[in-house]
Write an enzyme that holds these catalytic residues in place. Structure first.
Site, PDB file in Angstrom:
ATOM      1  N   GLU A 183      -1.717  -7.505   0.456  1.00  0.00           N
ATOM      2  CA  GLU A 183      -3.011  -6.810   0.482  1.00  0.00           C
ATOM      3  C   GLU A 183      -3.102  -6.381  -0.905  1.00  0.00           C
ATOM      4  O   GLU A 183      -2.556  -5.306  -1.572  1.00  0.00           O
ATOM      5  CB  GLU A 183      -2.351  -5.318   1.331  1.00  0.00           C
ATOM      6  CG  GLU A 183      -3.689  -4.527   1.568  1.00  0.00           C
ATOM      7  CD  GLU A 183      -3.147  -3.573   2.321  1.00  0.00           C
ATOM      8  OE1 GLU A 183      -4.139  -2.617   2.657  1.00  0.00           O
ATOM      9  OE2 GLU A 183      -2.067  -3.349   3.092  1.00  0.00           O
ATOM     10  N   SER A 221      -3.747  -7.542  -7.299  1.00  0.00           N
ATOM     11  CA  SER A 221      -4.304  -9.123  -7.406  1.00  0.00           C
ATOM     12  C   SER A 221      -3.216  -9.845  -8.096  1.00  0.00           C
ATOM     13  O   SER A 221      -2.600 -10.959  -7.731  1.00  0.00           O
ATOM     14  CB  SER A 221      -5.737  -9.533  -7.545  1.00  0.00           C
ATOM     15  OG  SER A 221      -6.514  -8.778  -6.528  1.00  0.00           O
ATOM     16  N   CYS A 264      -6.130   1.414  -0.658  1.00  0.00           N
ATOM     17  CA  CYS A 264      -6.451  -0.117  -0.475  1.00  0.00           C
ATOM     18  C   CYS A 264      -7.647  -0.358   0.269  1.00  0.00           C
ATOM     19  O   CYS A 264      -8.232  -1.389   0.222  1.00  0.00           O
ATOM     20  CB  CYS A 264      -5.202  -0.848  -0.164  1.00  0.00           C
ATOM     21  SG  CYS A 264      -4.409  -0.228   1.307  1.00  0.00           S
ATOM     22  N   GLY A 312      -0.665  -4.042  -3.544  1.00  0.00           N
ATOM     23  CA  GLY A 312      -0.694  -3.946  -4.982  1.00  0.00           C
ATOM     24  C   GLY A 312      -1.819  -4.880  -5.611  1.00  0.00           C
ATOM     25  O   GLY A 312      -2.615  -5.196  -4.990  1.00  0.00           O
TER      26      GLY A 312
END
Length: 176
Positions: A109, A89, A143, A87
């Protein structure tokens, strides 16, 4: 026990990658899906439970449909040896901090900034479609979306010219 917190855009894939690796290593998994994908998670959990039962294996896959408080409880629980998070940062930083505070392990990630590296001898017939698909193929909703190019200086001008031609063919509008 491995905790897997997955994002909305790949609601099952991230869980599957993590849960299968955890299972191979002899670990159980608690899955906390995105609040935007609970029905997907319930369906997959049902299939996983059925398969484990049919194979006479222990029920090592669990599901936690939770709000932010539930997520924080999962992350803080010392029985969860590893927390995998996909998700943003900002949330990833909070999770990493909370897990580290209890000496747990985390796999994050977060908000990818993925690059394609173009070497001096790269085949631009492969590079150009890879760049365009990587950057716009899923409208940035994954992502692994390409966000940067690292290009050998001898290839910059040629690659830019070819990318301009390729991007001129991309239709902008309603993705449906």
């Amino acid at each position: 026990v491995v905790g897997v917190i997955s994002a909305f855009n790949f609601p099952v894939a991230v869980w599957a990658w993590n849960a299968m690796l955890a299972a191979i290593c002899g670990n159980a998994t608690v899955w906390k899906p995105s609040p935007k994908t609970p029905l997907t998670a319930l369906a997959v959990q049902s299939v996983a439970n059925r398969v484990m039962s049919e194979l006479s294996l222990p029920p090592i896959f669990s599901l936690a449909i939770a709000d932010n408080a539930g997520t924080r409880a999962l992350v803080a629980d010392p029985r969860i040896a590893l927390v995998s998070f996909t998700g943003s940062s900002a949330v990833g930083r909070d999770i990493a901090t909370a897990v580290a505070a209890r000496f747990g392990k985390s796999l994050l990630e977060c908000a990818g900034n993925n690059a394609i590296i173009v070497a001096e001898d790269a085949d631009l017939d492969l590079v150009v479609p890879g760049v365009v698909f990587g950057a716009v193929g899923t409208a940035g909703q994954r992502c692994t979306t390409t966000r940067r190019l690292i290009v050998h200086e001898s290839r910059v001008e040629q690659l830019l010219a070819r990318l301009k031609t390729a991007y001129a063919q991309v239709r902008i509008g309603d993705p449906l």
